[in-house]
Scaffold this motif. Structure first.
Motif, PDB file in Angstrom:
ATOM      1  N   THR A   1      19.779 -12.348   5.113  1.00  0.00           N
ATOM      2  CA  THR A   1      18.283 -11.977   5.360  1.00  0.00           C
ATOM      3  C   THR A   1      17.852 -13.063   6.962  1.00  0.00           C
ATOM      4  O   THR A   1      18.369 -13.905   6.727  1.00  0.00           O
ATOM      5  CB  THR A   1      17.796 -11.478   4.241  1.00  0.00           C
ATOM      6  N   LYS A   2      17.116 -12.962   7.709  1.00  0.00           N
ATOM      7  CA  LYS A   2      16.228 -13.936   8.533  1.00  0.00           C
ATOM      8  C   LYS A   2      15.115 -13.353   8.183  1.00  0.00           C
ATOM      9  O   LYS A   2      14.791 -12.377   8.288  1.00  0.00           O
ATOM     10  CB  LYS A   2      16.194 -13.813   9.535  1.00  0.00           C
ATOM     11  N   LEU A   3      13.938 -13.849   7.349  1.00  0.00           N
ATOM     12  CA  LEU A   3      12.719 -13.871   7.395  1.00  0.00           C
ATOM     13  C   LEU A   3      11.296 -15.085   8.064  1.00  0.00           C
ATOM     14  O   LEU A   3      12.093 -15.572   8.665  1.00  0.00           O
ATOM     15  CB  LEU A   3      12.414 -13.983   5.950  1.00  0.00           C
ATOM     16  N   PRO A   4      10.306 -14.334   9.047  1.00  0.00           N
ATOM     17  CA  PRO A   4       9.764 -14.880   8.877  1.00  0.00           C
ATOM     18  C   PRO A   4       9.107 -16.421   9.272  1.00  0.00           C
ATOM     19  O   PRO A   4       8.738 -17.062  10.303  1.00  0.00           O
ATOM     20  CB  PRO A   4       8.203 -14.149   9.687  1.00  0.00           C
TER      21      PRO A   4
ATOM     22  N   LEU B   1      14.086  -7.574   6.481  1.00  0.00           N
ATOM     23  CA  LEU B   1      13.444  -8.353   5.247  1.00  0.00           C
ATOM     24  C   LEU B   1      13.322  -7.865   3.951  1.00  0.00           C
ATOM     25  O   LEU B   1      13.043  -8.962   2.842  1.00  0.00           O
ATOM     26  CB  LEU B   1      11.502  -8.010   5.461  1.00  0.00           C
TER      27      LEU B   1
ATOM     28  N   GLU C   1      12.663 -10.733  12.695  1.00  0.00           N
ATOM     29  CA  GLU C   1      13.463 -10.729  11.451  1.00  0.00           C
ATOM     30  C   GLU C   1      15.080  -9.640  11.423  1.00  0.00           C
ATOM     31  O   GLU C   1      15.021  -9.282  11.936  1.00  0.00           O
ATOM     32  CB  GLU C   1      13.262 -10.236  11.153  1.00  0.00           C
TER      33      GLU C   1
END
Length: 189
Positions: A47-50, A35, A32
């Protein structure tokens, strides 16, 4: 512009800078990024989320914000995750058409008239030229060898390799040369 009621999960938000360049490892890993940025809405927090690798879906909502205007398009596509469509680098076609992709930018959008390759991991035969993890690439010549225009997310290549989200167009595009950088949003349902 499409008006949506979209109960969804955010996957990415990113601005046109190097973090989510087409060659970034973030497209092929399960790490990620920022968050807390996923809780702030349609702003400029990257952002990069799960949810990128652990959320199945049947629709992808793509949005681009230029100034204060946000435009959205929807891809009907079923998958186990966006990671499963992108991480391996294999091309997976979509069929939205050039005019739909151009609505992400609005009336300033510009693309060359040939090649018209769209989808996930859209790359021409010359990898130095325009490419997109999600998007549309085109060429002035009647092939996909040296594409000089693109609209998409996770982009790169000639002529502005730094513009990773938005519209790049040179060499006889349909609405003049463009170098438009956007804030990108990717959501799934």
């Amino acid at each position: 512009m499409i008006t949506l009621q979209f109960e969804s999960d955010f996957l990415f938000t990113f601005y046109s800078q190097r973090t989510f360049h087409v060659s970034s490892g973030y497209w092929s890993d399960k790490n990620e990024y920022n968050l807390l940025g996923g809780q702030t809405g349609f702003d400029s927090e990257e952002t990069k989320l799960p949810t990128y690798w652990n959320t199945s879906f049947s629709k992808i909502c793509l949005g681009m914000k230029i100034g204060q205007q946000i435009n959205f398009i929807v891809i009907n596509k079923q998958a186990n995750s966006l990671y499963s469509l992108i991480a391996d680098g294999q091309y997976r076609a979509t069929s939205l058409g050039r005019n739909t992709w151009k609505t992400l930018i609005g009336s300033d959008a510009s693309l060359q008239l040939n090649c018209n390759k769209e989808g996930f991991n859209a790359v021409g035969t010359n990898s130095l030229h325009s490419k997109a993890r999600i998007g549309f690439i085109s060429n002035q010549e009647n092939d996909c060898a040296s594409c000089d225009s693109r609209i998409g997310f996770g982009t790169g290549g000639l002529f502005d390799n730094i513009n990773t989200c938005g519209n790049e167009a040179t060499h006889s595009p349909d609405n003049g040369n463009k170098h438009i950088k956007a804030m990108g949003y990717i959501l799934v349902q």
